[in-house]
Design a protein around this motif. Structure first.
Motif, PDB file in Angstrom:
ATOM      1  N   ALA A 138      -0.430  -5.253  -5.222  1.00  0.00           N
ATOM      2  CA  ALA A 138      -0.045  -4.307  -4.172  1.00  0.00           C
ATOM      3  C   ALA A 138       1.309  -4.656  -3.583  1.00  0.00           C
ATOM      4  N   LEU A 139       1.548  -5.937  -3.365  1.00  0.00           N
ATOM      5  CA  LEU A 139       2.819  -6.361  -2.797  1.00  0.00           C
ATOM      6  C   LEU A 139       3.962  -6.121  -3.779  1.00  0.00           C
ATOM      7  N   LEU A 140       3.778  -6.556  -5.013  1.00  0.00           N
ATOM      8  CA  LEU A 140       4.808  -6.347  -6.017  1.00  0.00           C
ATOM      9  C   LEU A 140       5.037  -4.858  -6.260  1.00  0.00           C
ATOM     10  N   GLY A 141       3.949  -4.100  -6.340  1.00  0.00           N
ATOM     11  CA  GLY A 141       4.064  -2.673  -6.628  1.00  0.00           C
ATOM     12  C   GLY A 141       4.825  -1.897  -5.582  1.00  0.00           C
ATOM     13  N   SER A 142       4.777  -2.356  -4.343  1.00  0.00           N
ATOM     14  CA  SER A 142       5.462  -1.617  -3.273  1.00  0.00           C
ATOM     15  C   SER A 142       6.814  -2.216  -2.899  1.00  0.00           C
ATOM     16  N   LEU A 143       7.037  -3.507  -3.182  1.00  0.00           N
ATOM     17  CA  LEU A 143       8.273  -4.162  -2.727  1.00  0.00           C
ATOM     18  C   LEU A 143       9.263  -4.465  -3.854  1.00  0.00           C
ATOM     19  N   PHE A 144       8.826  -4.387  -5.109  1.00  0.00           N
ATOM     20  CA  PHE A 144       9.740  -4.661  -6.215  1.00  0.00           C
ATOM     21  C   PHE A 144      10.967  -3.757  -6.130  1.00  0.00           C
ATOM     22  N   ASN A 145      12.136  -4.342  -6.351  1.00  0.00           N
ATOM     23  CA  ASN A 145      13.405  -3.603  -6.274  1.00  0.00           C
ATOM     24  C   ASN A 145      13.583  -2.941  -4.912  1.00  0.00           C
ATOM     25  N   LYS A 146      13.086  -3.626  -3.857  1.00  0.00           N
ATOM     26  CA  LYS A 146      13.219  -3.143  -2.466  1.00  0.00           C
ATOM     27  C   LYS A 146      12.444  -1.864  -2.208  1.00  0.00           C
ATOM     28  N   GLY A 147      11.478  -1.570  -3.083  1.00  0.00           N
ATOM     29  CA  GLY A 147      10.756  -0.309  -2.982  1.00  0.00           C
ATOM     30  C   GLY A 147      11.524   0.853  -3.544  1.00  0.00           C
ATOM     31  N   GLU A 148      12.718   0.602  -4.067  1.00  0.00           N
ATOM     32  CA  GLU A 148      13.552   1.659  -4.630  1.00  0.00           C
ATOM     33  C   GLU A 148      13.228   1.816  -6.122  1.00  0.00           C
ATOM     34  N   ILE A 149      12.006   2.280  -6.365  1.00  0.00           N
ATOM     35  CA  ILE A 149      11.539   2.494  -7.730  1.00  0.00           C
ATOM     36  C   ILE A 149      10.569   3.664  -7.712  1.00  0.00           C
ATOM     37  N   CYS A 150      10.709   4.551  -8.693  1.00  0.00           N
ATOM     38  CA  CYS A 150       9.982   5.820  -8.664  1.00  0.00           C
ATOM     39  C   CYS A 150       8.475   5.654  -8.743  1.00  0.00           C
ATOM     40  N   VAL A 151       7.996   4.556  -9.327  1.00  0.00           N
ATOM     41  CA  VAL A 151       6.554   4.351  -9.484  1.00  0.00           C
ATOM     42  C   VAL A 151       5.982   3.368  -8.464  1.00  0.00           C
ATOM     43  N   ALA A 152       6.707   3.117  -7.384  1.00  0.00           N
ATOM     44  CA  ALA A 152       6.217   2.185  -6.364  1.00  0.00           C
ATOM     45  C   ALA A 152       4.796   2.545  -5.932  1.00  0.00           C
ATOM     46  N   SER A 153       3.947   1.534  -5.792  1.00  0.00           N
ATOM     47  CA  SER A 153       2.563   1.767  -5.360  1.00  0.00           C
ATOM     48  C   SER A 153       2.534   1.880  -3.838  1.00  0.00           C
ATOM     49  N   SER A 154       3.174   2.914  -3.354  1.00  0.00           N
ATOM     50  CA  SER A 154       3.351   3.073  -1.906  1.00  0.00           C
ATOM     51  C   SER A 154       2.091   3.584  -1.214  1.00  0.00           C
ATOM     52  N   ARG A 155       1.097   4.033  -1.997  1.00  0.00           N
ATOM     53  CA  ARG A 155      -0.214   4.398  -1.438  1.00  0.00           C
ATOM     54  C   ARG A 155      -1.237   3.419  -2.001  1.00  0.00           C
ATOM     55  N   VAL A 156      -1.772   2.564  -1.167  1.00  0.00           N
ATOM     56  CA  VAL A 156      -2.764   1.576  -1.611  1.00  0.00           C
ATOM     57  C   VAL A 156      -4.119   1.990  -1.040  1.00  0.00           C
ATOM     58  N   LEU A 157      -5.043   2.342  -1.930  1.00  0.00           N
ATOM     59  CA  LEU A 157      -6.376   2.795  -1.552  1.00  0.00           C
ATOM     60  C   LEU A 157      -7.356   1.650  -1.814  1.00  0.00           C
ATOM     61  N   VAL A 158      -8.050   1.196  -0.780  1.00  0.00           N
ATOM     62  CA  VAL A 158      -8.898   0.005  -0.872  1.00  0.00           C
ATOM     63  C   VAL A 158     -10.328   0.369  -0.491  1.00  0.00           C
ATOM     64  N   GLN A 159     -11.286  -0.042  -1.328  1.00  0.00           N
ATOM     65  CA  GLN A 159     -12.694   0.251  -1.042  1.00  0.00           C
ATOM     66  C   GLN A 159     -13.147  -0.535   0.192  1.00  0.00           C
ATOM     67  N   GLU A 160     -14.042   0.077   0.949  1.00  0.00           N
ATOM     68  CA  GLU A 160     -14.362  -0.413   2.294  1.00  0.00           C
ATOM     69  C   GLU A 160     -14.952  -1.825   2.308  1.00  0.00           C
ATOM     70  N   GLY A 161     -15.651  -2.234   1.240  1.00  0.00           N
ATOM     71  CA  GLY A 161     -16.300  -3.537   1.231  1.00  0.00           C
ATOM     72  C   GLY A 161     -15.332  -4.711   1.316  1.00  0.00           C
ATOM     73  N   ILE A 162     -14.107  -4.548   0.834  1.00  0.00           N
ATOM     74  CA  ILE A 162     -13.119  -5.638   0.860  1.00  0.00           C
ATOM     75  C   ILE A 162     -11.907  -5.285   1.716  1.00  0.00           C
ATOM     76  N   TYR A 163     -11.952  -4.135   2.377  1.00  0.00           N
ATOM     77  CA  TYR A 163     -10.755  -3.630   3.058  1.00  0.00           C
ATOM     78  C   TYR A 163     -10.211  -4.616   4.088  1.00  0.00           C
ATOM     79  N   ASP A 164     -11.028  -5.095   4.993  1.00  0.00           N
ATOM     80  CA  ASP A 164     -10.537  -5.956   6.075  1.00  0.00           C
ATOM     81  C   ASP A 164      -9.939  -7.249   5.537  1.00  0.00           C
TER      82      ASP A 164
END
Length: 502
Positions: free
Chosen positions: A290-316
């Motif tokens: 999640a960190l690499l997907g959203s911050l790689f190349n300063k977030g200036e990448i078309c496929v950035a994982s800027s939406r991270v969807l997390v299941q409730e059991g591990i969310y917190d």
């Protein structure tokens, strides 16, 4: 927040000399017709690197004229594929010989990490050139068994003069993702690099000349989208346009192409890619992705994982772990080998990202970490930023921000995750983190996106087609698809002896 002082750059790397600042037309570096120039800026400090020739419609006309003559009368399209391959291989060798300088140019011009440029960006483009060089003598049609009294075969022929409009976030890679297959196919071309990052494109033009690419085959016109880019898109002698960039500009290119000679276009128009993390995921791996997907190349990448969807059991637990890692993410001078995130490409992008962050706060999302400029006297540095309590109707979850901003959402069921992942006008990529093969298969077949990465992210390869669904555009890069979009298929039919057609 980790940082590095840009005044110490000289201790990390020898800064490159800026040699090529003029347009490259018909094998020569020339001033623009108007004589105008524009400044290219160092995003580390906002200072001018160099003045670059500003191409306009008249310059595009000259470049297209050279490309047209090279296609209609020159050797490149008529050359055996094996000969084109030799020249492309020589170009790859020359890039390899100048690898550090080319990596430094993109760090200087775009704020990209120098260490990654040396280790990944430039080696990858060398691989892409050699890959398509290897395909240049393997462009074959088919023999057809007809249902009537005919025999037929197909020829694959180059599209003609191609206009390539290149974005600023990966100046080297995007240049050669477009140029390499077009060269292998036998096309000639006019390339307009982004005005923010013109330096490496001009250097590549110089190396292409040294490698033996004939005059007029590869032309580079630096300038601005509304002038030089628009002139390429609407030009009657350009046979195809390949563009990577924003949805809004992509629409204008399609309109211009349709209004002129109805030229085909290939468009990659960005995304708002989801990373879906299920309860059974390894938390360390998931948070790293999640960190690499959203911050790689300063977030200036078309496929950035800027939406991270997390299941409730591990969310917190996931939120806590991601915040800790984001706070330790080092931001600073891209020439510092310890830094993971450099400055945003220019002040306009810097201001745009900050405005989205403020919008997220006003809409009611919770700012978990970051959200501010890094405290520096100069430069366009932004803290890694994470929002929680994000709703589907917020701009920060709908718009492509193109910066180091991540939005977290919680889900309960697989069906809910799929629905949320598909709730976007884009469809470029998606990631899935799970230990269940059934979940991975179900979700990957249900998400409308061009690339699905399971328990990994940024799974690019020159063999693997890449391109989007929906408003992320159409036309594939990489693989055979990346070559064939620069080829026409011609059918040749003759009657069989004693056919009633004789």
């Amino acid at each position: 927040m980790g940082s590095a002082d840009s005044t110490a750059t000289e201790s990390f790397v020898m800064m490159p000399s800026i040699i090529f600042t003029k347009l490259f037309i018909n094998g020569e570096f020339v001033d623009s017709v108007s004589g105008k120039t524009f400044e290219t800026i160092d995003p580390r400090n906002g200072e001018v690197i160099a003045k670059i020739a500003e191409g306009d419609k008249e310059d595009v006309d000259l470049a297209v004229k050279a490309a047209r003559a090279a296609f209609d009368h020159g050797p490149w399209p008529r050359m055996p594929g094996s000969e084109r391959a030799k020249i492309m291989m020589k170009l790859a060798d020359l890039i390899e010989e100048n690898l550090e300088e080319l990596a430094a140019l993109d760090s200087l011009d775009a704020g990209k990490l120098f260490s990654l440029g040396k280790a990944m960006d430039i080696p990858d483009i060398i691989g892409v050139i050699r890959y398509y060089a290897g395909a240049a003598d393997k462009i074959h049609g088919s023999t057809l068994k007809m249902s009537r009294e005919f025999q037929a075969y197909t020829l694959l022929e180059p599209m003609g003069v191609v206009g390539h409009i290149v974005p600023w976030n990966f100046p080297a890679m995007m240049f050669f993702i477009k140029v390499s297959p077009a060269l292998a196919a036998g096309c000639t071309m006019v390339v307009k690099p982004a005005e923010q990052t013109p330096l490496s494109a001009l250097y590549y033009a110089h190396l292409a000349k040294l490698a033996g690419v004939p005059d007029g085959v590869l032309n580079v016109v630096t300038g601005f989208g509304p002038t030089a880019g628009a002139a390429i898109s609407s030009h009657m002698d350009v046979d195809m346009v390949s563009f990577t960039g924003s949805l809004e500009v992509g629409r204008e290119i399609m309109k211009a192409a349709a209004a002129s000679n109805l030229k085909p276009v290939a468009l990659e128009l960005g995304g708002k890619s989801p990373l879906i993390i299920f309860d059974d995921a390894d938390l360390d791996m998931a948070s790293d992705l999640a960190l690499l997907g959203s911050l790689f190349n300063k977030g200036e990448i078309c496929v950035a994982s800027s939406r991270v969807l997390v299941q409730e059991g591990i969310y917190d637990e996931f939120v806590k772990k991601l915040a800790e890692k984001a706070k330790a993410w080092p931001v600073g001078d891209p020439f510092d080998p310890q830094v993971r995130q450099g400055p945003q490409v220019d002040k306009a992008q810097f201001d745009k990202i900050l405005s989205y962050i403020e919008h997220g706060k006003r809409e009611g999302a919770t700012l978990l970490t970051g959200g501010k400029p890094i405290d520096k006297k100069k430069g366009y540095y932004i803290e890694p930023t994470i929002f929680t309590d994000v709703k589907d109707d917020m701009l920060i979850i709908k718009d492509e921000i193109f910066g180091p901003v991540t939005a977290l959402m919680k889900f309960k069921t697989i069906e809910e995750a799929i629905k949320s992942a598909n709730n976007t006008k884009y469809g470029l990529a998606a990631g899935i983190v799970t230990k269940s093969l059934d979940v991975a298969n179900t979700v990957s077949r249900s998400i409308r996106a061009g690339s699905i990465w399971i328990n990994c992210y940024f799974g690019f390869d020159k063999d693997c087609p890449f391109g989007g669904y929906k408003m992320s555009g159409f036309g594939k890069d990489f693989g055979a698809d990346g070559l064939h979009k620069y080829l026409h298929t011609k059918s040749v039919v003759t009657p069989i002896y004693n056919s009633p057609w004789l």
